[in-house]
Design an enzyme around this catalytic site. Structure first.
Site, mmCIF file in Angstrom:
data_model
loop_
_atom_site.group_PDB
_atom_site.id
_atom_site.type_symbol
_atom_site.label_atom_id
_atom_site.label_comp_id
_atom_site.label_asym_id
_atom_site.label_seq_id
_atom_site.Cartn_x
_atom_site.Cartn_y
_atom_site.Cartn_z
ATOM 1 N N LYS A 23 0.793 -0.968 -0.148
ATOM 2 C CA LYS A 23 0.244 -0.019 0.000
ATOM 3 C C LYS A 23 0.670 1.290 -0.086
ATOM 4 O O LYS A 23 0.466 2.275 -0.432
ATOM 5 C CB LYS A 23 -1.259 -0.416 1.365
ATOM 6 C CG LYS A 23 -1.199 1.114 1.355
ATOM 7 C CD LYS A 23 -2.702 1.400 2.437
ATOM 8 C CE LYS A 23 -2.210 1.695 4.273
ATOM 9 N NZ LYS A 23 -1.051 3.218 4.108
ATOM 10 N N ASN A 24 2.056 1.244 1.482
ATOM 11 C CA ASN A 24 2.654 2.753 1.298
ATOM 12 C C ASN A 24 3.815 2.534 -0.095
ATOM 13 O O ASN A 24 4.259 3.893 0.098
ATOM 14 C CB ASN A 24 3.068 2.621 2.912
ATOM 15 C CG ASN A 24 2.136 2.718 3.840
ATOM 16 O OD1 ASN A 24 1.272 3.093 2.757
ATOM 17 N ND2 ASN A 24 2.768 2.434 4.527
ATOM 18 N N CYS A 118 -5.190 11.585 11.989
ATOM 19 C CA CYS A 118 -5.463 10.614 11.653
ATOM 20 C C CYS A 118 -5.362 9.941 13.003
ATOM 21 O O CYS A 118 -5.203 11.339 13.579
ATOM 22 C CB CYS A 118 -4.423 9.777 11.035
ATOM 23 S SG CYS A 118 -4.564 8.341 10.706
ATOM 24 N N ARG A 123 0.031 15.137 12.700
ATOM 25 C CA ARG A 123 0.465 14.359 11.358
ATOM 26 C C ARG A 123 1.471 15.837 10.422
ATOM 27 O O ARG A 123 0.867 16.079 9.639
ATOM 28 C CB ARG A 123 0.069 13.370 11.297
ATOM 29 C CG ARG A 123 -0.457 12.405 11.671
ATOM 30 C CD ARG A 123 -0.484 11.111 10.791
ATOM 31 N NE ARG A 123 0.255 10.032 10.091
ATOM 32 C CZ ARG A 123 0.236 9.243 9.375
ATOM 33 N NH1 ARG A 123 -1.403 9.057 9.393
ATOM 34 N NH2 ARG A 123 0.964 9.185 8.470
ATOM 35 N N ASP A 306 3.688 0.645 12.274
ATOM 36 C CA ASP A 306 2.648 -0.109 11.802
ATOM 37 C C ASP A 306 2.499 -1.483 11.782
ATOM 38 O O ASP A 306 0.863 -1.774 11.762
ATOM 39 C CB ASP A 306 2.464 0.120 10.243
ATOM 40 C CG ASP A 306 2.409 1.456 9.529
ATOM 41 O OD1 ASP A 306 2.912 1.234 8.212
ATOM 42 O OD2 ASP A 306 2.624 1.846 10.666
ATOM 43 N N ARG A 398 -9.093 -0.084 3.970
ATOM 44 C CA ARG A 398 -8.448 1.292 3.540
ATOM 45 C C ARG A 398 -7.081 0.166 3.192
ATOM 46 O O ARG A 398 -6.425 0.608 2.283
ATOM 47 C CB ARG A 398 -8.157 2.678 3.938
ATOM 48 C CG ARG A 398 -9.174 3.679 4.482
ATOM 49 C CD ARG A 398 -8.364 4.534 4.869
ATOM 50 N NE ARG A 398 -6.886 5.224 4.605
ATOM 51 C CZ ARG A 398 -6.045 5.459 5.536
ATOM 52 N NH1 ARG A 398 -6.428 5.572 6.553
ATOM 53 N NH2 ARG A 398 -5.140 5.742 4.963
#
Ligand code: EPZ
Length: 418
Positions: A23-24, A118, A123, A306, A398
């Site tokens: 994803k990132n 978030c 952030r 994460d 997501r």
């Protein structure tokens, strides 16, 4: 709003699953595709909502994006004619800030709403702005919109005040088209940054040093076509490795890059979990009473922030008490209260959490505060007695492709309910 119903009972996960694209990396590579008007083809994209949201934004900006398969996207940005993505699309994902670097690199201007807050605490994007300003851009933030204008982008030396994945990538996206040389020092070293740099170099960019803390970029006037396959998702892999360990299961994960999961492999082995790594696969064989360990999250190659919430759930089952120190985000313990409602015994002091082991978790209704916390509650629900219902599962979708079917294929019992 849909919820997830998890049947507990600590059934060991058994079987094989394939890890999806990262994803990132993908959420940066898709915006990066607009840096050229030549054809771009991206394979191994994960089927997740963040990717759908980014494709919707690109189409709003006039870009033609075509799905050749569920994981292969063709992008033609020759018709790109806008630089103001709308708030209702941008707020869906934080990584929309990569549109700033990409639009500035392509057009010399961007007007992008400040990305949504978030649940990880504040952030800021001051380092992103510091880098773009150093490259000669004028940056103003007013009425929640980041307005960037750069008649000319000139290469510069940028020393990041804090190791930031987003700032490193965003600066790279603008610098590849800047005149002259840019040096980013104190750069983040995540594998996703290397993947983005490889993507850009395949388009004709000149980036050296990605994956180290000094990245050197020589600007080019044109970027050409590219066909790129996104690297596997090390955080998804770590999530399922921890799920296998927590349920004392036996799971084979296919399509991983062993180097990228080193921190997780090391920590699981320290706990007494069997982890066999070979080529592009890893097998995790859990044990009934893993050893308590201390974990400190750090930028890559440290233990990834994460996976902090996932590790916390595993440590509630360990033999003894453990300490987790969250060194990356100041507000990333929001999942603790929900875990305590499931019977976890955790004490938080600032950036440190003390986790008592040998806890019998009990099913409860919980709310996903971010996508990784959501995945942690799924694992906790599998360990708990009784049923767990997770709300706000949009967070989970997501970032995790087919998480329910992947876990159910290993023997979990997860259903989506209204
Ligand atoms: C990326 O976020 C990831 N998101 C995050 O993953 C990940 O947790 C994080 O990197 C750290 O690895 C994406 O790649 C889309 P940072 P990012 O800039 O880039 C501070 C997930 O679950 N900072 O490396 O936003 C910041 O507050 C998500 O997939 C500044 O102070 O993270 C944090 O404390 C969650 N100023 C630290 O740096 C800035 O300008 C690291 O943040 C930028 C960051």
């Amino acid at each position: 709003m849909a919820k997830l119903l998890i049947a507990g009972g600590r059934h060991p996960l058994q079987g094989t699953i394939k890890i999806s694209g990262a994803k990132n990396a993908a959420v940066a590579i898709i915006p990066a595709a607009i840096l050229t008007s030549a054809p771009v083809r991206i394979e191994n994209l994960p089927e997740i909502n963040d990717i759908q949201a980014l494709v919707e934004i690109l189409e709003f900006l006039g870009v033609h994006a075509q799905w050749e398969s569920p994981s292969t996207l063709s992008v033609d940005a020759s018709t790109l004619d806008k630089w103001e993505p709308p708030y209702e699309l941008v707020k869906k994902l934080r990584a929309s800030y990569y549109l700033i670097g990409a639009l500035v690199g392509r057009f010399g201007r961007a007007e992008v709403p400040v990305p949504g807050g978030c649940d990880l605490g504040p952030r800021p994007i001051d380092q992103h702005i510091k880098g773009l300003t150093a490259l000669g851009a004028k940056v103003e933030v007013e009425h929640g919109i980041i307005k960037v204008e750069a008649k000319k982008l000139i290469g510069a030396n940028i020393y990041l005040d804090i190791v930031s994945v987003g700032a490193t990538i965003n600066i790279m996206l603008a610098a590849v088209r800047a005149k002259g040389k840019t040096v980013i020092e104190n750069a983040a070293k995540e594998p996703e940054i290397v993947d983005v740099a490889n993507f850009l170099n395949a388009m004709g960019a000149q980036i050296r040093g990605a994956g180290t803390d000094v990245i050197k970029i020589t600007g080019v006037s044109e970027l050409g076509p590219v066909n790129h396959s996104v690297i596997p998702d090390r955080i998804e892999a770590g999530t399922y490795m921890i799920a296998a360990a927590a349920t004392a299961g036996n799971v084979l994960l296919c399509d991983v890059i062993p180097k990228h999961i080193d921190p997780i492999v090391a920590k699981l082995r320290e706990m007494g979990v069997t982890v066999d790594v070979a080529d592009d696969q890893v097998r995790v064989i859990g044990c009934h009473l893993p050893q308590a360990v201390d974990i400190k999250t750090f930028p890559y190659p440290g233990f990834p922030t994460d996976l902090q919430s996932l590790a916390m759930v595993l440590l509630t089952q360990a033999n003894g008490s453990s300490i987790i120190t969250e060194n990356v985000f100041e507000g990333r313990f929001k999942h603790v209260d929900e875990l305590k409602r499931m019977g976890a015994r955790i004490k938080v002091e600032g950036r440190t959490a003390i986790i008592e082991g040998c806890s019998q978790l009990s099913g409860a209704p919980v709310r996903a505060t971010d996508l990784r916390a959501g995945a942690a509650f799924v694992v906790a629900g599998m360990l708990a007695e009784g049923e767990t219902v997770i709300s706000d599962i949009g967070h989970i979708y997501r970032g995790y492709e087919k998480i329910c079917s992947k876990l159910n294929s290993l023997g979990a019992n997860i259903t989506e309910i209204d």
